[in-house]
Design an enzyme around this catalytic site. Structure first.
Site, PDB file in Angstrom:
ATOM      1  N   THR A  76       4.995  25.583 -51.205  1.00 25.94           N
ATOM      2  CA  THR A  76       4.251  25.941 -49.995  1.00 25.94           C
ATOM      3  C   THR A  76       4.516  24.911 -48.895  1.00 25.94           C
ATOM      4  OG1 THR A  76       2.525  27.028 -51.295  1.00 25.94           O
ATOM      5  CG2 THR A  76       1.973  26.411 -49.047  1.00 25.94           C
ATOM      6  N   LEU A 160      -5.681  26.825 -50.773  1.00 25.05           N
ATOM      7  CA  LEU A 160      -6.029  25.863 -51.820  1.00 25.05           C
ATOM      8  C   LEU A 160      -7.407  25.251 -51.558  1.00 25.05           C
ATOM      9  CD1 LEU A 160      -2.596  24.089 -52.345  1.00 25.05           C
ATOM     10  CD2 LEU A 160      -3.541  26.085 -53.523  1.00 25.05           C
ATOM     11  N   THR A 234      -4.462  16.208 -54.027  1.00 25.80           N
ATOM     12  CA  THR A 234      -3.480  17.060 -54.713  1.00 25.80           C
ATOM     13  C   THR A 234      -2.524  17.664 -53.687  1.00 25.80           C
ATOM     14  OG1 THR A 234      -5.019  18.934 -54.627  1.00 25.80           O
ATOM     15  CG2 THR A 234      -4.995  17.625 -56.656  1.00 25.80           C
ATOM     16  N   ARG A 236      -0.239  15.777 -50.549  1.00 26.95           N
ATOM     17  CA  ARG A 236       0.968  14.978 -50.371  1.00 26.95           C
ATOM     18  C   ARG A 236       0.595  13.504 -50.363  1.00 26.95           C
ATOM     19  NH1 ARG A 236       3.255  18.917 -51.648  1.00 26.95           N
ATOM     20  NH2 ARG A 236       4.972  20.034 -50.603  1.00 26.95           N
ATOM     21  N   ASP A 260      -2.617  13.316 -57.514  1.00 26.33           N
ATOM     22  CA  ASP A 260      -1.534  13.978 -58.238  1.00 26.33           C
ATOM     23  C   ASP A 260      -0.205  13.747 -57.530  1.00 26.33           C
ATOM     24  OD1 ASP A 260      -0.603  15.820 -60.339  1.00 26.33           O
ATOM     25  OD2 ASP A 260      -0.245  17.232 -58.700  1.00 26.33           O
ATOM     26  N   GLU A 265       8.332  10.089 -54.917  1.00 22.36           N
ATOM     27  CA  GLU A 265       8.288  10.782 -56.211  1.00 22.36           C
ATOM     28  C   GLU A 265       9.700  11.103 -56.695  1.00 22.36           C
ATOM     29  OE1 GLU A 265       4.046  13.082 -55.340  1.00 22.36           O
ATOM     30  OE2 GLU A 265       5.913  14.198 -55.278  1.00 22.36           O
ATOM     31  N   HIS A 286       2.275  14.713 -60.273  1.00 24.41           N
ATOM     32  CA  HIS A 286       2.563  15.877 -59.432  1.00 24.41           C
ATOM     33  C   HIS A 286       2.737  17.144 -60.280  1.00 24.41           C
ATOM     34  CE1 HIS A 286       4.210  17.028 -55.220  1.00 24.41           C
ATOM     35  NE2 HIS A 286       3.596  18.053 -55.788  1.00 24.41           N
ATOM     36  N   ALA A 288      -0.167  19.341 -60.758  1.00 22.61           N
ATOM     37  CA  ALA A 288      -1.301  20.246 -60.546  1.00 22.61           C
ATOM     38  C   ALA A 288      -0.851  21.693 -60.386  1.00 22.61           C
ATOM     39  CB  ALA A 288      -2.096  19.809 -59.315  1.00 22.61           C
ATOM     40  N   TRP A 289       0.359  21.892 -59.873  1.00 20.87           N
ATOM     41  CA  TRP A 289       0.853  23.231 -59.549  1.00 20.87           C
ATOM     42  C   TRP A 289       1.563  23.913 -60.714  1.00 20.87           C
ATOM     43  CZ3 TRP A 289       6.218  24.158 -59.711  1.00 20.87           C
ATOM     44  CH2 TRP A 289       7.001  23.015 -59.929  1.00 20.87           C
TER      45      TRP A 289
END
Length: 319
Positions: A76, A160, A234, A236, A260, A265, A286, A288-289
């Site tokens: 997204t 979200l 959660t 960026r 998260d 990263e 990272h 959560a998705w």
């Protein structure tokens, strides 16, 4: 007369643990499990469409790829793509909205519960044998707070943020939405940014990373929050001044935080939030998705956007 099919290049199929389907429209397909920055230009030679997740598509690259006509982001967030440069060069950019409207809010809620109930501290106590040594039947020397009746401030009112709001309200939380920190006036249904942070028992970030939101949570804005409050991110990593957050936790100016995401990263270089002396902090990688259902929707959505473009009817455009 031979015609050339549009070349579609997927640069990082390993970033989605779900099989990436092929577009149904006629095309030439190239796919790579992962792509290093120095490999991007060579792999996109002659490409009409590129599918990316976190690979950076910047202005310099766009200007060197005259055949590129479309960027399909398998996410997204679009902060890894220079949208302005794409608009200037006629490159369509599409993302996949709302694929994670269940999994990310659930993760944010889990992090809130874990912090408010001191879950990790008690798990560590049991493993260290402290419960077995207790003179009474339980351990209760770490603070525990309910979510019921607590105020949740949500920064970012997209799908979200709304998803988390619905879940939090079901648990009896009071939910407020923070107005943009740069806003001159406050819209109906929002609370001024400083006031929203000051009233919060928990703040959850769900806004995009832009030039305006980079470092949104910093020493100054953290000081507006209650010492008993917690912060959840959660969205960026760049939304948060990580050194300032680490210092606030060390100093007890914030009760806890969970993230998260980090500014880099994976975190190859030392990160202030990964220092071993930062208390009351949960860091997840990272993920959560990454529920199975969300990843399947994401893969299908990214390819559906490619098909829509190849049919001449681009969908879910962000540029």
């Amino acid at each position: 007369m031979q015609t050339h099919l549009p070349r579609v290049v997927a640069l990082e199929t390993e970033s989605i643990r779900s099989e990436l389907p092929r577009p149904s429209a006629p095309h030439e397909w190239l796919a790579f499990p992962s792509t290093a920055p120095e490999q991007v230009f060579d792999r996109l030679q002659g490409a009409a469409v590129v599918i990316v997740n976190k690979v950076c598509i910047d202005r310099a690259l766009i200007e060197r790829l005259p055949d590129l006509r479309m960027v399909s982001i398998s996410a997204t967030g679009s902060d890894n793509v220079d949208l302005a440069a794409c608009r200037e060069h006629g490159v369509v950019v599409s993302n996949v909205p709302e694929y994670a409207t269940v999994t990310v809010p659930e993760h944010a809620l889990m992090l809130m519960l874990a912090l408010r109930r001191n879950l990790l501290g008690y798990v560590a106590d049991v493993r260290a044998g402290r419960w077995a040594q207790s003179p009474v039947f339980c351990l209760f020397d770490r603070p525990v707070a309910d979510l019921f009746g607590a105020t949740l401030t949500i920064v970012g009112r997209g799908a979200l943020g709304e998803g988390l709001a619905q879940r939090a309200a079901a648990l009896g939380m009071r939910v407020i939405y923070a107005e943009r920190h740069t806003a001159a006036t406050v819209r109906p249904g929002y609370v001024a940014f400083e006031q929203a942070l000051a009233e919060a028992d928990a703040v959850s970030l769900h806004c995009p990373l832009t030039a305006d939101t980079h470092g949104l949570i910093n020493a100054r804005t953290l000081a507006w929050m209650k010492p008993s409050a917690i912060l959840i991110n959660t969205a960026r990593g760049g939304l948060v001044d990580e050194a300032a957050l680490a210092e606030a936790l060390r100093a007890g100016r914030l009760a806890g935080a969970a993230t998260d995401v980090l500014s880099q990263e994976p975190p190859r270089e030392p990160n202030p939030l990964l220092a071993p002396d930062v208390p009351n902090l949960i860091v997840t990688p990272h993920m959560a998705w990454t529920s199975a259902g969300a990843m399947q929707r994401l893969a299908q959505g990214a390819i559906a956007n490619v098909d829509a473009f190849l049919r001449g009817a681009p969908a879910h455009r962000v540029a």
